[in-house]
Design a protein around this motif. Structure first.
Motif, PDB file in Angstrom:
ATOM      1  N   ASN A 128      21.547  80.876  10.789  1.00  0.00           N
ATOM      2  CA  ASN A 128      21.646  82.195  10.182  1.00  0.00           C
ATOM      3  C   ASN A 128      21.271  83.286  11.175  1.00  0.00           C
ATOM      4  OD1 ASN A 128      22.501  81.230   7.728  1.00  0.00           O
ATOM      5  ND2 ASN A 128      20.435  81.052   6.872  1.00  0.00           N
ATOM      6  N   ALA A 129      20.223  83.016  11.971  1.00  0.00           N
ATOM      7  CA  ALA A 129      19.811  84.019  12.943  1.00  0.00           C
ATOM      8  C   ALA A 129      20.926  84.272  13.949  1.00  0.00           C
ATOM      9  CB  ALA A 129      18.547  83.558  13.668  1.00  0.00           C
ATOM     10  N   GLN A 130      21.586  83.201  14.370  1.00  0.00           N
ATOM     11  CA  GLN A 130      22.686  83.348  15.318  1.00  0.00           C
ATOM     12  C   GLN A 130      23.850  84.102  14.695  1.00  0.00           C
ATOM     13  OE1 GLN A 130      24.101  79.639  16.882  1.00  0.00           O
ATOM     14  NE2 GLN A 130      25.367  80.607  18.445  1.00  0.00           N
ATOM     15  N   ALA A 131      24.122  83.800  13.402  1.00  0.00           N
ATOM     16  CA  ALA A 131      25.213  84.487  12.712  1.00  0.00           C
ATOM     17  C   ALA A 131      24.917  85.974  12.601  1.00  0.00           C
ATOM     18  CB  ALA A 131      25.416  83.878  11.334  1.00  0.00           C
ATOM     19  N   ASN A 132      23.637  86.323  12.346  1.00  0.00           N
ATOM     20  CA  ASN A 132      23.277  87.714  12.206  1.00  0.00           C
ATOM     21  C   ASN A 132      23.499  88.494  13.496  1.00  0.00           C
ATOM     22  OD1 ASN A 132      22.571  87.405   9.559  1.00  0.00           O
ATOM     23  ND2 ASN A 132      20.400  87.049   9.954  1.00  0.00           N
ATOM     24  N   THR A 133      23.277  87.842  14.643  1.00  0.00           N
ATOM     25  CA  THR A 133      23.452  88.548  15.903  1.00  0.00           C
ATOM     26  C   THR A 133      24.922  88.761  16.256  1.00  0.00           C
ATOM     27  OG1 THR A 133      23.345  86.487  17.174  1.00  0.00           O
ATOM     28  CG2 THR A 133      21.269  87.670  16.814  1.00  0.00           C
ATOM     29  N   SER A 134      25.816  88.132  15.530  1.00  0.00           N
ATOM     30  CA  SER A 134      27.239  88.328  15.787  1.00  0.00           C
ATOM     31  C   SER A 134      27.849  89.384  14.866  1.00  0.00           C
ATOM     32  CB  SER A 134      27.995  87.009  15.608  1.00  0.00           C
ATOM     33  OG  SER A 134      27.969  86.595  14.260  1.00  0.00           O
ATOM     34  N   THR A 135      27.037  89.910  13.946  1.00  0.00           N
ATOM     35  CA  THR A 135      27.502  90.917  12.994  1.00  0.00           C
ATOM     36  C   THR A 135      26.588  92.134  13.067  1.00  0.00           C
ATOM     37  OG1 THR A 135      28.326  89.209  11.493  1.00  0.00           O
ATOM     38  CG2 THR A 135      27.998  91.403  10.568  1.00  0.00           C
ATOM     39  N   LEU A 136      27.183  93.307  13.003  1.00  0.00           N
ATOM     40  CA  LEU A 136      26.412  94.544  12.932  1.00  0.00           C
ATOM     41  C   LEU A 136      26.613  95.132  11.540  1.00  0.00           C
ATOM     42  CD1 LEU A 136      24.625  96.526  14.568  1.00  0.00           C
ATOM     43  CD2 LEU A 136      26.712  97.862  14.975  1.00  0.00           C
ATOM     44  N   LYS A 137      25.549  95.121  10.746  1.00  0.00           N
ATOM     45  CA  LYS A 137      25.622  95.664   9.396  1.00  0.00           C
ATOM     46  C   LYS A 137      25.212  97.136   9.422  1.00  0.00           C
ATOM     47  CE  LYS A 137      24.791  91.395   6.822  1.00  0.00           C
ATOM     48  NZ  LYS A 137      23.946  90.736   5.777  1.00  0.00           N
ATOM     49  N   VAL A 138      26.142  97.975   9.042  1.00  0.00           N
ATOM     50  CA  VAL A 138      25.919  99.421   9.071  1.00  0.00           C
ATOM     51  C   VAL A 138      25.899  99.959   7.649  1.00  0.00           C
ATOM     52  CG1 VAL A 138      26.826 101.644   9.845  1.00  0.00           C
ATOM     53  CG2 VAL A 138      27.039  99.618  11.312  1.00  0.00           C
ATOM     54  N   CYS A 139      24.782 100.542   7.264  1.00  0.00           N
ATOM     55  CA  CYS A 139      24.714 101.170   5.947  1.00  0.00           C
ATOM     56  C   CYS A 139      25.446 102.504   5.997  1.00  0.00           C
ATOM     57  CB  CYS A 139      23.262 101.397   5.543  1.00  0.00           C
ATOM     58  SG  CYS A 139      22.495  99.934   4.838  1.00  0.00           S
ATOM     59  N   ALA A 140      26.260 102.763   4.983  1.00  0.00           N
ATOM     60  CA  ALA A 140      27.061 103.986   4.985  1.00  0.00           C
ATOM     61  C   ALA A 140      27.317 104.441   3.559  1.00  0.00           C
ATOM     62  CB  ALA A 140      28.384 103.745   5.703  1.00  0.00           C
ATOM     63  N   THR A 166      15.728 104.790   3.294  1.00  0.00           N
ATOM     64  CA  THR A 166      14.698 104.265   2.396  1.00  0.00           C
ATOM     65  C   THR A 166      15.206 103.188   1.454  1.00  0.00           C
ATOM     66  OG1 THR A 166      15.136 106.105   0.869  1.00  0.00           O
ATOM     67  CG2 THR A 166      13.331 106.374   2.444  1.00  0.00           C
ATOM     68  N   GLU A 167      16.449 103.321   0.990  1.00  0.00           N
ATOM     69  CA  GLU A 167      16.928 102.392  -0.027  1.00  0.00           C
ATOM     70  C   GLU A 167      17.798 101.264   0.511  1.00  0.00           C
ATOM     71  OE1 GLU A 167      18.462 104.142  -3.542  1.00  0.00           O
ATOM     72  OE2 GLU A 167      16.821 105.585  -3.733  1.00  0.00           O
ATOM     73  N   LYS A 168      18.156 101.327   1.770  1.00  0.00           N
ATOM     74  CA  LYS A 168      18.991 100.268   2.358  1.00  0.00           C
ATOM     75  C   LYS A 168      18.359  99.675   3.614  1.00  0.00           C
ATOM     76  CE  LYS A 168      22.523 100.292  -0.509  1.00  0.00           C
ATOM     77  NZ  LYS A 168      22.904  99.096  -1.307  1.00  0.00           N
ATOM     78  N   LEU A 169      18.187 100.504   4.643  1.00  0.00           N
ATOM     79  CA  LEU A 169      17.695  99.996   5.924  1.00  0.00           C
ATOM     80  C   LEU A 169      16.300  99.400   5.804  1.00  0.00           C
ATOM     81  CD1 LEU A 169      18.139  99.694   8.989  1.00  0.00           C
ATOM     82  CD2 LEU A 169      17.094 101.960   9.266  1.00  0.00           C
ATOM     83  N   LEU A 170      15.373 100.128   5.203  1.00  0.00           N
ATOM     84  CA  LEU A 170      13.992  99.648   5.119  1.00  0.00           C
ATOM     85  C   LEU A 170      13.818  98.512   4.114  1.00  0.00           C
ATOM     86  CD1 LEU A 170      11.974 102.985   5.437  1.00  0.00           C
ATOM     87  CD2 LEU A 170      12.683 101.374   7.212  1.00  0.00           C
ATOM     88  N   LYS A 171      14.870  98.247   3.342  1.00  0.00           N
ATOM     89  CA  LYS A 171      14.850  97.102   2.428  1.00  0.00           C
ATOM     90  C   LYS A 171      15.667  95.942   2.993  1.00  0.00           C
ATOM     91  CE  LYS A 171      13.989  99.791  -1.769  1.00  0.00           C
ATOM     92  NZ  LYS A 171      14.474 100.165  -3.125  1.00  0.00           N
ATOM     93  N   ASN A 172      15.933  96.005   4.293  1.00  0.00           N
ATOM     94  CA  ASN A 172      16.602  94.919   5.020  1.00  0.00           C
ATOM     95  C   ASN A 172      17.999  94.596   4.521  1.00  0.00           C
ATOM     96  OD1 ASN A 172      14.342  94.309   6.778  1.00  0.00           O
ATOM     97  ND2 ASN A 172      13.345  93.431   4.986  1.00  0.00           N
ATOM     98  N   GLN A 173      18.678  95.594   3.986  1.00  0.00           N
ATOM     99  CA  GLN A 173      20.038  95.358   3.510  1.00  0.00           C
ATOM    100  C   GLN A 173      21.091  95.639   4.582  1.00  0.00           C
ATOM    101  OE1 GLN A 173      20.884  97.034  -0.367  1.00  0.00           O
ATOM    102  NE2 GLN A 173      18.772  96.752  -1.054  1.00  0.00           N
ATOM    103  N   CYS A 174      20.660  96.216   5.706  1.00  0.00           N
ATOM    104  CA  CYS A 174      21.568  96.459   6.811  1.00  0.00           C
ATOM    105  C   CYS A 174      20.762  96.525   8.094  1.00  0.00           C
ATOM    106  CB  CYS A 174      22.372  97.746   6.589  1.00  0.00           C
ATOM    107  SG  CYS A 174      21.358  99.241   6.527  1.00  0.00           S
ATOM    108  N   ASP A 175      21.451  96.676   9.213  1.00  0.00           N
ATOM    109  CA  ASP A 175      20.798  96.712  10.519  1.00  0.00           C
ATOM    110  C   ASP A 175      20.569  98.127  11.026  1.00  0.00           C
ATOM    111  OD1 ASP A 175      20.961  93.843  10.755  1.00  0.00           O
ATOM    112  OD2 ASP A 175      23.068  94.075  11.325  1.00  0.00           O
ATOM    113  N   VAL A 176      21.521  99.021  10.748  1.00  0.00           N
ATOM    114  CA  VAL A 176      21.451 100.365  11.313  1.00  0.00           C
ATOM    115  C   VAL A 176      21.947 101.409  10.324  1.00  0.00           C
ATOM    116  CG1 VAL A 176      21.881  99.440  13.635  1.00  0.00           C
ATOM    117  CG2 VAL A 176      23.773 100.402  12.327  1.00  0.00           C
ATOM    118  N   VAL A 177      21.542 102.639  10.585  1.00  0.00           N
ATOM    119  CA  VAL A 177      22.078 103.817   9.890  1.00  0.00           C
ATOM    120  C   VAL A 177      22.501 104.800  10.976  1.00  0.00           C
ATOM    121  CG1 VAL A 177      21.567 105.795   8.405  1.00  0.00           C
ATOM    122  CG2 VAL A 177      20.698 103.522   7.805  1.00  0.00           C
TER     123      VAL A 177
END
Length: 281
Positions: free
Chosen positions: A29-41, A86-97
């Motif tokens: 899972n950790a390896q899979a996460n490094t291959s994806t960039l989750k952007v909250c938008a 506050t409602e996405k990034l800090l709740k670990n639902q994405c990687d960046v804003v």
């Protein structure tokens, strides 16, 4: 992330083969996460972002992910973009804003990828020469299209135009109460008020106005405000800001990767911003 120590202290041990399987799964899972960039938008907050990915921040996210050699995944929010941290990034639902002020204390911020400011927007054919809040022409104006709570409001108070403009400002949102809720003043509406002549002038964040100034049916002039507008108390009001990418404060490795990618992709990023019509400082 802290582990749950209750199970570790219960005296119950997992079979060794199951532990190995779980460990392998975690590594995968950790390896899979490094291959994806989750952007909250935001799903509907143009010109920044929408689900059709028509916003300029959607384009910048694609450039970033491509430069990092990651697959891009948008994590959509139906709420305004101001709630993404506050409602996405800090709740670990994405990687960046995307598009946060440099140095935002809630997060770790990347090297800035552009700097812009609030700008005066007015008809180009009126013969006006407005450069700052001290420009004499402002004294003869009565309707200013602004966003409450912004540097524009502070300066409107400073030049004693706030009270006379209050009802007009509230009319832009149908006199809805802003108590305990966020009400967005859409930038396309504010620009259209100038185009129609309902507003004498607008003063808003240039990056969100640029697209609508560029496509306006009449020529408009956009003049970026000075970095610090002088005020009577001597403190001044900042009107120019550097924009960065936010990650969680403990995500330093990702931050380093993002900074490397931003510098590498700078020409492509600047091309998008210039095409949008955003004045870069």
């Amino acid at each position: 992330m802290k582990r749950n120590m209750k199970q570790a202290k219960s005296g119950r041990m997992l079979p060794s083969f199951l532990a190995l399987l779980l460990g392998s799964g975690l590594a995968f899972n950790a390896q899979a996460n490094t291959s994806t960039l989750k952007v909250c938008a935001a799903s509907d907050e143009m010109p920044y972002s929408n689900k059709q990915q028509e916003g300029f921040e959607n384009q910048l996210a694609k450039i970033l992910a491509d430069t990092m050699d990651r697959e891009l995944e948008f994590v959509w929010s139906d709420k305004a973009a101001i709630f993404l941290v506050t409602e996405k990034l800090l709740k670990n639902q994405c990687d960046v804003v995307m598009g946060v002020d440099k140095g935002d204390p809630r997060v770790a911020t990347s090297d800035p990828y552009y700097k812009s400011g609030y700008a005066f927007i007015y008809p180009a054919d009126k013969g006006l020469d407005i450069k700052n809040w001290q420009s004499p022409a402002l004294k003869d104006m009565s309707k200013f299209a602004i966003v409450p709570g912004s540097p524009s409001e502070v300066m409107l108070r400073e030049i004693d135009k706030y009270e006379g403009n209050f009802n007009y400002t509230m009319s832009l949102i149908g006199f809805k109460s802003r108590r305990n809720q966020y009400v967005r003043y859409a930038p396309d509406l504010l620009v259209s008020e100038v185009v129609s002549g309902k507003a004498d002038i607008a003063h808003i964040w240039a990056p969100e106005a640029a697209r609508y100034v560029k496509s306006a049916s009449v020529p408009l002039k956009m003049v970026v405000s000075e970095e610090i507008a002088p005020t009577r108390d001597g403190e001044g009001v900042r009107q120019q800001f550097e924009q960065s990418i936010a990650v969680r404060s403990d995500d330093q490795e990702l931050l380093k990767e993002i900074n490397t990618a931003l510098h590498k992709a700078d020409p492509k990023i600047k091309a998008v911003l210039k095409d949008e019509g955003i004045p870069l400082l």
